[in-house]
Design an enzyme around this catalytic site. Structure first.
Site, PDB file in Angstrom:
ATOM      1  N   ARG A   1       0.835  -1.210   0.000  1.00  0.00           N
ATOM      2  CA  ARG A   1       0.000   0.000   0.000  1.00  0.00           C
ATOM      3  C   ARG A   1       0.869   1.258   0.000  1.00  0.00           C
ATOM      4  O   ARG A   1       0.482   2.299  -0.524  1.00  0.00           O
ATOM      5  CB  ARG A   1      -0.982  -0.007   1.171  1.00  0.00           C
ATOM      6  CG  ARG A   1      -0.336  -0.117   2.536  1.00  0.00           C
ATOM      7  CD  ARG A   1      -1.398  -0.152   3.618  1.00  0.00           C
ATOM      8  NE  ARG A   1      -0.844  -0.488   4.913  1.00  0.00           N
ATOM      9  CZ  ARG A   1      -1.197   0.120   6.047  1.00  0.00           C
ATOM     10  NH1 ARG A   1      -2.086   1.083   6.036  1.00  0.00           N
ATOM     11  NH2 ARG A   1      -0.669  -0.264   7.190  1.00  0.00           N
TER      12      ARG A   1
ATOM     13  N   SER B   1      -4.920   4.954   5.387  1.00  0.00           N
ATOM     14  CA  SER B   1      -4.682   3.505   5.341  1.00  0.00           C
ATOM     15  C   SER B   1      -4.332   3.033   3.934  1.00  0.00           C
ATOM     16  O   SER B   1      -3.452   2.204   3.747  1.00  0.00           O
ATOM     17  CB  SER B   1      -5.923   2.745   5.822  1.00  0.00           C
ATOM     18  OG  SER B   1      -6.207   3.056   7.159  1.00  0.00           O
TER      19      SER B   1
ATOM     20  N   GLU C   1     -18.679   4.179  -0.509  1.00  0.00           N
ATOM     21  CA  GLU C   1     -17.940   3.540  -1.609  1.00  0.00           C
ATOM     22  C   GLU C   1     -18.726   3.537  -2.912  1.00  0.00           C
ATOM     23  O   GLU C   1     -18.159   3.688  -3.997  1.00  0.00           O
ATOM     24  CB  GLU C   1     -17.556   2.105  -1.234  1.00  0.00           C
ATOM     25  CG  GLU C   1     -16.577   1.997  -0.065  1.00  0.00           C
ATOM     26  CD  GLU C   1     -17.242   2.178   1.294  1.00  0.00           C
ATOM     27  OE1 GLU C   1     -18.486   2.131   1.365  1.00  0.00           O
ATOM     28  OE2 GLU C   1     -16.522   2.375   2.288  1.00  0.00           O
TER      29      GLU C   1
ATOM     30  N   HIS D   1      -5.546  -3.650   2.015  1.00  0.00           N
ATOM     31  CA  HIS D   1      -5.891  -4.521   3.149  1.00  0.00           C
ATOM     32  C   HIS D   1      -6.541  -5.829   2.708  1.00  0.00           C
ATOM     33  O   HIS D   1      -7.534  -6.278   3.284  1.00  0.00           O
ATOM     34  CB  HIS D   1      -6.810  -3.782   4.131  1.00  0.00           C
ATOM     35  CG  HIS D   1      -6.106  -2.656   4.841  1.00  0.00           C
ATOM     36  ND1 HIS D   1      -5.539  -1.607   4.151  1.00  0.00           N
ATOM     37  CD2 HIS D   1      -5.888  -2.422   6.154  1.00  0.00           C
ATOM     38  CE1 HIS D   1      -4.998  -0.772   5.026  1.00  0.00           C
ATOM     39  NE2 HIS D   1      -5.182  -1.246   6.237  1.00  0.00           N
TER      40      HIS D   1
END
Lengths: 268, 311
Positions: free
Chosen positions: B7, B33, B54, B104
């Protein structure tokens, strides 16, 4: 076009809508007939666009989120020269450019690939943000259905547009009161719908969506400051008595007898 | 080997390509994140945090792409799936230029537990026409993939992971969509690995070397389009094929390879991956051990594949 000419044009479009759906023996007449007056005014009176250059960067955009009611859009686009009326005969047919739900990949002039509710307003926000980044002065119009407002994603977008301070975005609610299996107020009541949009930060204008005078003045008022939603009180199936407010004609073609009666009523 | 999370490679890659004023980025309030926040700090006018929404992020991305923008949108891989149908209908179908990044992913997510440990993203995204599916092995490859995507026209899904993984590639590495990367040559078996399992496969190869077993280790960074010719070639050469992925064994890399081989060169396979089960909280190392995703499990799979071919 003046109001009288627009009214006349909308009547012609109603005839074409019935013909197209009758020929295909499939399609959505109810929502097409409720939206057609507004679509006629948008393209015939308000929006700037160039059918010879569908991708013209400075054009106003119309995002038709309730894409099941595409016959209305097709009649207007053909009238302005995006494609020939001959295409109507191939509506919903294999190899035709007029898909069962409006689709930008298939049809010149169609901005948004619709068919799944609750996605057009976000798409319109994206175009409006791009316009602001590129310092363009185009406007983005987005028509939603009332049943569509039951989709949660609509309210994500409703929240986002005022937060992004989008002045170039105009939503139009085709509040035709009926969805697939019955009346909106019985299935999932939206009221108080104006208060909902207001509380999310939208400027609201409530009109009779079948009065050309009110449509035209609302479109003029809407572009001054935004985001604005025009809540258009309409009738599903408007113009054909037995289709009006009748959920049976949400997504069903008329049979031969119904077709004949509809055409008589529309003075075809 | 230094360790950096993929990431972070997304973050540095996005920052680099951000020089192009036509690039915009969106996030659903997870930018610290997903690492899109570095772009957001450098180019605030071209960065849109849509809030925890989203679906709206994907629709807005589509509208921006339809207006000529090159769009990078990120969230956790699992939450991107909440907007899957938006991505399918409003991005993939009209083939709009949106590059979705799901961070993630997999059991590497560790302590957050099963809700975030996305083990089905390859399966769902590779089932969409028009969509390229990318799964980089380290931070360098991720950065290079982002640079590639900035000039690639069309929708894509890329997965990154939360935990740090060893850096395998140097800065001269060139990312080529759809081309497997042979990291080690062998003869007895071939391991096609993706993401964090590439490192595990390299470790397994070292161990197997000591026993005189020579294996190919191939980094499959593009799940779709899969490198068919390389898969067929090495399957024919070794007759022992192992897939390795931090993903359900249903629908992911192993399935993609099996689809290719069953049509072209049927070969017995071993699949290292999540055995159709949800995870739990724990460190990534503990989870990899418990759920069969370590170099040790790859070694067992290699030995089993070799035994099967001699029968």
């Amino acid at each position: 076009m003046d109001t009288k000419a627009l009214e006349n044009k909308a009547r012609e479009h109603r005839i074409e809508i019935i013909q197209m759906i009758y020929d295909a023996q499939s399609g959505h007449p109810g929502g097409s007939l409720s939206a057609i007056d507004i679509l006629t005014a948008l393209y015939g009176y308000k929006m700037k666009f160039n059918p010879k250059k569908p991708d013209w960067e400075d054009r106003d955009r119309f995002v038709y989120s309730k894409g099941h009611a595409c016959p209305a859009l097709y009649t207007v686009l053909a009238d302005h020269g995006y494609f020939s009326r001959e295409e109507f005969k191939k509506f919903r047919k294999l190899g035709g450019m007029l898909q069962g739900h409006a689709d930008r990949k298939w049809t010149p002039g169609v901005e948004f690939s619709a068919g799944s509710l609750g996605q057009g307003l976000g798409f319109a926000i994206g175009i409006a943000l791009a316009g602001r980044l590129d310092k363009k002065d185009y406007k983005v119009y987005c028509m939603l259905g009332d049943g569509e407002c039951e989709e949660g994603a609509v309210w994500e977008s409703a929240m986002a547009a005022p937060n992004f301070r989008l002045k170039n975005l105009i939503a139009i609610l085709d509040y035709n009161k009926v969805q697939q299996t019955g009346k909106v107020k019985d299935i999932m009541n939206l009221e108080p719908i104006e208060d909902k949009w207001k509380s999310f930060g939208w400027r609201t204008i409530v009109i009779d969506g079948h009065s050309m005078k009110e449509i035209v003045s609302a479109l003029d008022a809407a572009v001054k400051d935004g985001p604005t939603i025009i809540i258009a009180n309409t009738k599903k199936g408007k113009g054909v008595s037995f289709m009006e407010l009748n959920e049976k004609f949400h997504g069903k073609a008329p049979n031969a007898e119904e077709y004949k009666k509809a055409m008589e009523e529309l003075n075809a | 080997m230094p360790e950096i999370a993929t990431r972070d490679g997304y973050g540095t890659g996005l920052l680099k390509v951000g020089k192009n004023p036509n690039i915009v980025a969106l996030d659903a309030d997870l930018s610290d994140s997903t690492k899109s926040q570095e772009f957001g700090k450098a180019y605030p006018e071209r960065f849109f945090n849509v809030g925890i929404a989203e679906q709206d992020m994907i629709s807005i991305s589509a509208g921006l792409a339809a207006s000529g923008k090159i769009v990078f949108a990120s969230s956790f891989s699992i939450f991107s799936e909440r907007a899957f149908e938006h991505f399918r209908n409003t991005v993939a179908r009209p083939k709009l230029n949106v590059k979705l990044c799901g961070s993630h992913a997999g059991f590497k997510t560790g302590e957050d537990g099963s809700s975030a440990q996305c083990i089905e993203d390859f399966a769902v995204y590779r089932s969409l026409p028009n969509v390229a599916v990318i799964s980089p092995a380290d931070a360098v490859e991720t950065e290079k993939a982002v640079e590639f995507l900035a000039s690639y026209k069309g929708p894509s899904y890329m997965r990154t992971t939360r935990a740090k993984v060893p850096v395998i590639f140097d800065s001269n590495y060139k990312f080529e969509l759809g081309r497997g990367v042979v990291l080690k040559k062998g003869k007895d078996a071939v391991v096609f690995a993706t993401g964090p399992l590439v490192h595990e496969a390299l470790k397994a190869a070292e161990e197997l070397d000591k026993d005189g077993i020579k294996i190919y280790v191939v980094n499959i960074h593009t799940i779709k389009p899969i490198d068919e010719s390389l898969v067929i070639k090495l399957a024919r050469e070794t007759k022992a094929v192992i897939s390795a992925e931090d993903h359900n064994v249903i629908g992911g890399l192993g399935s993609a390879i099996a689809e290719v081989l069953s049509k072209n060169s049927p070969t017995q396979m071993e699949m290292v991956g999540v055995k159709d089960t949800f995870g739990e909280s724990g460190t990534p190392e503990e989870l990899y051990e418990k759920y069969g995703l370590t170099s040790k499990h790859i070694i067992n799979a290699v030995k089993s594949a070799i035994r099967r071919k001699s029968k």
